[in-house]
Design an enzyme around this catalytic site. Sequence first.
Site, PDB file in Angstrom:
ATOM      1  CG  ASN A 174      -0.239   0.038   2.538  1.00 15.29           C
ATOM      2  OD1 ASN A 174       0.990   0.011   2.604  1.00 15.29           O
ATOM      3  ND2 ASN A 174      -1.001   0.097   3.622  1.00 15.29           N
TER       4      ASN A 174
ATOM      5  CG  HIS B 295       3.520   0.459   4.987  1.00 16.72           C
ATOM      6  ND1 HIS B 295       2.750  -0.642   4.721  1.00 16.72           N
ATOM      7  CD2 HIS B 295       4.626  -0.025   5.626  1.00 16.72           C
ATOM      8  CE1 HIS B 295       3.344  -1.723   5.170  1.00 16.72           C
ATOM      9  NE2 HIS B 295       4.493  -1.386   5.714  1.00 16.72           N
TER      10      HIS B 295
END
Length: 251
Positions: free
Chosen positions: A141, A143
């Site tokens: 995602n 991160h």
Amino acid sequence: MLADALNVRVFASESEAAAACAALVAAAIREKPSLVLGLPTGRTPLNVYRELVALHRRGQVDFSRVTTFNLDEFLGLAPDDPSSYRAYMERHFFQHVNLAPERIHFFDGSAERAERECVRYDLELATAGGLDLLLLGIGPNGHVAFLEPGESLQAGSHRARLSRESRQAVASLFGDDVWKVPLAALTLGMAALIQARRVILLAFGVNKAAAVTAMVRGPITPVCPASFLQLHGNVEVWVDAEAGRGLDGSR
């Protein structure tokens, strides 16, 4: 800094990239024995740690004056909890090399006051002079550390609520039961990452391809926290062919 200015290097395999990364870390330590090193956890750096342990056993790198700061730790877990990131680092790296215990820095996930623990950690990092070399992974995602996608990013260390995707990614540490993964973690903020003097980000596998493309080619946005590395002047993105499949013209 333009996204296209990020230094992307595509390796033939994950093992080749891991060996090259370990060799780079060893060379940096030989150049500066008191190196301050930022370390990640998860699956991505495992082969790097194996390679560094092998180099140490062959007498090719001495960690005795190196200082380490890990990026994050699960909130609520004591350092000796087998599912903690501290235990992960002990298993895979710390117990196999000659790091001085007092030079190993880690969040205490069991601290009673998370905010005070984050202040302590930032102060220790500042006292050490910041990170000379930072190794990073990236989540599917986007991160980095446990800086999750959102409307904004925090500069300093902080308590972070973990996304469903991040909890699923670390479920193997908790018997493959995502419901046992803590809901929150303590993590370095973006400032510590951006202020590191050199950054090597590693990404392997097709499940990282979209995040890598967004980081390198997309806009700078907290929806993809890794994209803020575009603002750094000395970042190298090391990928295998699958993770780099969206980066036409990568070198």
